[in-house]
Design a protein around this motif. Structure first.
Motif, PDB file in Angstrom:
ATOM      1  N   ILE A  78      40.620  22.214 -26.367  1.00 42.60           N
ATOM      2  CA  ILE A  78      41.787  22.705 -27.095  1.00 42.60           C
ATOM      3  C   ILE A  78      43.019  22.756 -26.207  1.00 42.60           C
ATOM      4  O   ILE A  78      44.133  22.889 -26.700  1.00 42.60           O
ATOM      5  N   ASP A  79      42.822  22.662 -24.890  1.00 40.10           N
ATOM      6  CA  ASP A  79      43.913  22.502 -23.928  1.00 40.10           C
ATOM      7  C   ASP A  79      43.292  21.945 -22.653  1.00 40.10           C
ATOM      8  O   ASP A  79      42.104  21.600 -22.631  1.00 40.10           O
ATOM      9  N   ASN A  80      44.053  21.856 -21.584  1.00 35.60           N
ATOM     10  CA  ASN A  80      43.532  21.249 -20.364  1.00 35.60           C
ATOM     11  C   ASN A  80      42.413  22.046 -19.714  1.00 35.60           C
ATOM     12  O   ASN A  80      41.633  21.499 -18.928  1.00 35.60           O
ATOM     13  N   ASP A  81      42.334  23.326 -20.013  1.00 40.25           N
ATOM     14  CA  ASP A  81      41.349  24.192 -19.370  1.00 40.25           C
ATOM     15  C   ASP A  81      40.154  24.532 -20.242  1.00 40.25           C
ATOM     16  O   ASP A  81      39.030  24.663 -19.744  1.00 40.25           O
ATOM     17  N   THR A  82      40.369  24.690 -21.539  1.00 39.65           N
ATOM     18  CA  THR A  82      39.349  25.263 -22.420  1.00 39.65           C
ATOM     19  C   THR A  82      38.705  24.187 -23.287  1.00 39.65           C
ATOM     20  O   THR A  82      39.385  23.492 -24.048  1.00 39.65           O
ATOM     21  N   GLY A  83      37.386  24.073 -23.156  1.00 38.67           N
ATOM     22  CA  GLY A  83      36.658  23.080 -23.931  1.00 38.67           C
ATOM     23  C   GLY A  83      35.294  23.585 -24.347  1.00 38.67           C
ATOM     24  O   GLY A  83      34.787  24.587 -23.832  1.00 38.67           O
ATOM     25  N   PHE A  84      34.684  22.871 -25.310  1.00 38.63           N
ATOM     26  CA  PHE A  84      33.390  23.245 -25.871  1.00 38.63           C
ATOM     27  C   PHE A  84      32.499  22.013 -25.958  1.00 38.63           C
ATOM     28  O   PHE A  84      32.963  20.909 -26.233  1.00 38.63           O
ATOM     29  N   VAL A  85      31.199  22.228 -25.747  1.00 41.59           N
ATOM     30  CA  VAL A  85      30.178  21.189 -25.914  1.00 41.59           C
ATOM     31  C   VAL A  85      29.044  21.787 -26.741  1.00 41.59           C
ATOM     32  O   VAL A  85      28.677  22.956 -26.547  1.00 41.59           O
ATOM     33  N   CYS A  86      28.493  21.008 -27.672  1.00 43.44           N
ATOM     34  CA  CYS A  86      27.375  21.488 -28.488  1.00 43.44           C
ATOM     35  C   CYS A  86      26.300  20.431 -28.569  1.00 43.44           C
ATOM     36  O   CYS A  86      26.544  19.253 -28.276  1.00 43.44           O
ATOM     37  N   GLU A 117      34.642  21.339 -33.642  1.00 47.73           N
ATOM     38  CA  GLU A 117      36.058  21.123 -33.987  1.00 47.73           C
ATOM     39  C   GLU A 117      36.785  22.457 -33.925  1.00 47.73           C
ATOM     40  O   GLU A 117      36.311  23.459 -34.483  1.00 47.73           O
ATOM     41  N   PHE A 118      37.923  22.500 -33.225  1.00 50.47           N
ATOM     42  CA  PHE A 118      38.763  23.692 -33.183  1.00 50.47           C
ATOM     43  C   PHE A 118      40.137  23.351 -33.750  1.00 50.47           C
ATOM     44  O   PHE A 118      40.678  22.272 -33.500  1.00 50.47           O
ATOM     45  N   VAL A 119      40.712  24.301 -34.511  1.00 46.50           N
ATOM     46  CA  VAL A 119      42.038  24.101 -35.089  1.00 46.50           C
ATOM     47  C   VAL A 119      43.113  24.844 -34.316  1.00 46.50           C
ATOM     48  O   VAL A 119      44.292  24.547 -34.439  1.00 46.50           O
ATOM     49  N   ASN A 120      42.704  25.845 -33.535  1.00 44.17           N
ATOM     50  CA  ASN A 120      43.604  26.548 -32.630  1.00 44.17           C
ATOM     51  C   ASN A 120      42.729  27.191 -31.558  1.00 44.17           C
ATOM     52  O   ASN A 120      41.517  26.970 -31.518  1.00 44.17           O
ATOM     53  N   ALA A 121      43.320  27.985 -30.698  1.00 48.69           N
ATOM     54  CA  ALA A 121      42.573  28.512 -29.561  1.00 48.69           C
ATOM     55  C   ALA A 121      41.405  29.398 -29.975  1.00 48.69           C
ATOM     56  O   ALA A 121      40.399  29.483 -29.266  1.00 48.69           O
ATOM     57  N   SER A 122      41.508  30.078 -31.113  1.00 50.38           N
ATOM     58  CA  SER A 122      40.471  31.035 -31.495  1.00 50.38           C
ATOM     59  C   SER A 122      39.533  30.547 -32.581  1.00 50.38           C
ATOM     60  O   SER A 122      38.402  31.032 -32.675  1.00 50.38           O
ATOM     61  N   THR A 123      39.945  29.599 -33.411  1.00 47.02           N
ATOM     62  CA  THR A 123      39.191  29.250 -34.620  1.00 47.02           C
ATOM     63  C   THR A 123      38.582  27.871 -34.508  1.00 47.02           C
ATOM     64  O   THR A 123      39.285  26.877 -34.319  1.00 47.02           O
ATOM     65  N   GLY A 124      37.239  27.809 -34.627  1.00 42.49           N
ATOM     66  CA  GLY A 124      36.542  26.540 -34.519  1.00 42.49           C
ATOM     67  C   GLY A 124      35.349  26.454 -35.436  1.00 42.49           C
ATOM     68  O   GLY A 124      34.933  27.440 -36.068  1.00 42.49           O
ATOM     69  N   TYR A 139      37.316  32.721 -30.467  1.00 40.72           N
ATOM     70  CA  TYR A 139      37.245  31.880 -29.266  1.00 40.72           C
ATOM     71  C   TYR A 139      35.814  31.412 -28.962  1.00 40.72           C
ATOM     72  O   TYR A 139      35.483  31.111 -27.819  1.00 40.72           O
ATOM     73  N   GLY A 140      34.982  31.336 -29.982  1.00 38.50           N
ATOM     74  CA  GLY A 140      33.614  30.875 -29.802  1.00 38.50           C
ATOM     75  C   GLY A 140      32.641  31.923 -29.345  1.00 38.50           C
ATOM     76  O   GLY A 140      31.476  31.612 -29.060  1.00 38.50           O
ATOM     77  N   ASN A 141      33.058  33.192 -29.294  1.00 38.04           N
ATOM     78  CA  ASN A 141      32.161  34.249 -28.836  1.00 38.04           C
ATOM     79  C   ASN A 141      31.114  34.618 -29.881  1.00 38.04           C
ATOM     80  O   ASN A 141      30.028  35.099 -29.536  1.00 38.04           O
ATOM     81  N   ALA A 142      31.421  34.428 -31.167  1.00 39.77           N
ATOM     82  CA  ALA A 142      30.466  34.684 -32.246  1.00 39.77           C
ATOM     83  C   ALA A 142      30.689  33.652 -33.346  1.00 39.77           C
ATOM     84  O   ALA A 142      31.816  33.187 -33.547  1.00 39.77           O
ATOM     85  N   TRP A 143      29.601  33.313 -34.040  1.00 38.16           N
ATOM     86  CA  TRP A 143      29.653  32.282 -35.068  1.00 38.16           C
ATOM     87  C   TRP A 143      28.981  32.782 -36.343  1.00 38.16           C
ATOM     88  O   TRP A 143      27.904  33.371 -36.292  1.00 38.16           O
ATOM     89  N   GLU A 163      45.253  23.713 -39.848  1.00 36.88           N
ATOM     90  CA  GLU A 163      44.453  24.939 -39.842  1.00 36.88           C
ATOM     91  C   GLU A 163      43.811  25.255 -41.186  1.00 36.88           C
ATOM     92  O   GLU A 163      42.805  25.972 -41.237  1.00 36.88           O
ATOM     93  N   MET A 164      44.339  24.704 -42.270  1.00 35.25           N
ATOM     94  CA  MET A 164      43.818  25.006 -43.596  1.00 35.25           C
ATOM     95  C   MET A 164      43.026  23.863 -44.210  1.00 35.25           C
ATOM     96  O   MET A 164      42.085  24.107 -44.984  1.00 35.25           O
ATOM     97  N   ASN A 165      43.387  22.626 -43.936  1.00 34.92           N
ATOM     98  CA  ASN A 165      42.825  21.476 -44.631  1.00 34.92           C
ATOM     99  C   ASN A 165      41.943  20.642 -43.714  1.00 34.92           C
ATOM    100  O   ASN A 165      42.348  20.308 -42.592  1.00 34.92           O
ATOM    101  N   GLY A 166      40.741  20.315 -44.211  1.00 32.52           N
ATOM    102  CA  GLY A 166      39.838  19.508 -43.410  1.00 32.52           C
ATOM    103  C   GLY A 166      38.694  18.938 -44.227  1.00 32.52           C
ATOM    104  O   GLY A 166      38.537  19.231 -45.420  1.00 32.52           O
ATOM    105  N   TYR A 167      37.883  18.118 -43.562  1.00 35.80           N
ATOM    106  CA  TYR A 167      36.783  17.407 -44.209  1.00 35.80           C
ATOM    107  C   TYR A 167      35.554  17.438 -43.306  1.00 35.80           C
ATOM    108  O   TYR A 167      35.662  17.628 -42.083  1.00 35.80           O
ATOM    109  N   LEU A 168      34.395  17.213 -43.895  1.00 31.61           N
ATOM    110  CA  LEU A 168      33.168  17.010 -43.144  1.00 31.61           C
ATOM    111  C   LEU A 168      32.307  15.978 -43.848  1.00 31.61           C
ATOM    112  O   LEU A 168      32.407  15.790 -45.061  1.00 31.61           O
ATOM    113  N   VAL A 169      31.482  15.282 -43.061  1.00 36.96           N
ATOM    114  CA  VAL A 169      30.589  14.269 -43.609  1.00 36.96           C
ATOM    115  C   VAL A 169      29.149  14.652 -43.311  1.00 36.96           C
ATOM    116  O   VAL A 169      28.853  15.288 -42.291  1.00 36.96           O
TER     117      VAL A 169
END
Length: 301
Positions: A78-86, A117-124, A139-143, A163-169
């Motif tokens: 989501i920026d140069n420092d913060t990332g996620f892997v699943c 997928e994250f839409v901002n720093a806190s919401t993914g 920020y990924g602390n709870a799901w 932040e509001m509109n999206g899709y999934l397959v």
């Protein structure tokens, strides 16, 4: 015998032309299933044996970490420092120092995450099995999980236009059944906008809230320009055994897909015409464009 992932990159000589893919370097042993580049030089590849590998020189050299086990499937920053892997075994890892180290923030051996997928720093969001979507607002602390109401297919990719509109397959294990869902309320609810008893959907390219491409088995790519109300087939079947696995938006006019037969499929004119190029010796499961001029993909060599 273990295999080495080879990364290929391309540079478009002009904005409206196709170009050859060139060998770049080896990321790790195994198979690469996800890639994310922060810019033309700095990127990450994830895959077999819990691998998370980082490059600072456009894929020539890689620094390998393996904080998890099994197959890592999705990576996003989501920026140069913060990332996620699943990935497999319900593992989610987070970095706050640009990938120099990773910490486990979720672990559930009963589930399997295929994309993040994250839409901002806190919401993914996380793509889960059996029609399950996981969402975090801290920020990924709870799901928290939400069911799409289907049990015969897994969520493979999630792409948010904003932040509001999206899709999934979604696709089932044999890729025969496929679904596409849409949200207009930031993932609070999802509405089915496509289903098929013959086409599993695995690849997703969201251009904006109305224009979306999706790809799946029978080397088929479909497109909507009206927010999922209607879908048209824009590419199908030069290699019908191939399954389209990954997609990237290069520009509003240029979309790139990769399939598990080593082909890269790309359009420069909104999906009217397509170029097919055999790039890898085996399956290409991820393709990434950090900018309009340069892209990456990888295979098993």
């Amino acid at each position: 015998m273990k295999k080495i992932i080879t990364l290929f990159s391309l540079i478009f000589l002009s904005y409206n032309s196709y170009a050859q893919w060139n060998y770049t370097g080896n990321a790790f042993f195994g198979t690469v299933r996800g890639m994310y580049f922060l810019n033309a030089d700095t990127g990450f590849a994830v895959g077999s044996n819990g691998a998370i590998s980082k490059t600072l020189d456009g894929g020539v050299n890689w620094d390998l970490q393996a904080p998890g086990t099994g197959l890592m499937r999705g990576v996003l920053f989501i920026d140069n420092d913060t990332g996620f892997v699943c990935g497999q075994y319900g593992q989610v890892f987070k970095t706050t120092n640009g990938g120099n180290s990773w910490s486990a923030i979720y672990n559930d051996g009963s589930t399997y995450f295929r994309a993040v997928e994250f839409v901002n720093a806190s919401t993914g969001f996380l793509a889960g099995p059996s029609g399950m979507v996981y969402k975090s607002t801290n920020y990924g602390n709870a799901w928290a999980s939400t069911s799409l109401g289907i049990s015969d297919a897994d969520v493979i990719q999630i792409g948010m236009a904003d932040e509001m509109n999206g899709y999934l397959v979604c696709a089932n294990g044999g890729f025969e059944h496929g679904y596409i869902f849409k949200t207009t309320d930031g993932g609070a609810s999802w509405q089915q906008v496509y289903s098929s008893d013959t086409l599993g959907m695995l690849a997703l390219a969201v251009v904006d809230q109305d224009t979306v491409y999706a790809g799946g088995n029978l080397q088929t790519i479909i497109k909507t320009t009206d927010g999922g109300a209607t879908w048209d087939t824009v590419y199908s079947g030069n290699v019908p055994e191939a399954v389209v696995r990954s997609a990237a938006v290069r520009s509003s006019a240029s979309i790139v897909f990769a399939d598990d037969f080593g082909n890269v499929l790309s359009t420069l004119d909104y999906g009217t015409n397509w170029s097919s190029e055999l790039v890898g010796n085996s399956g290409l499961f991820s393709v990434c464009f950090p900018n309009a001029a340069k892209g990456y993909t990888g295979d098993l060599d």
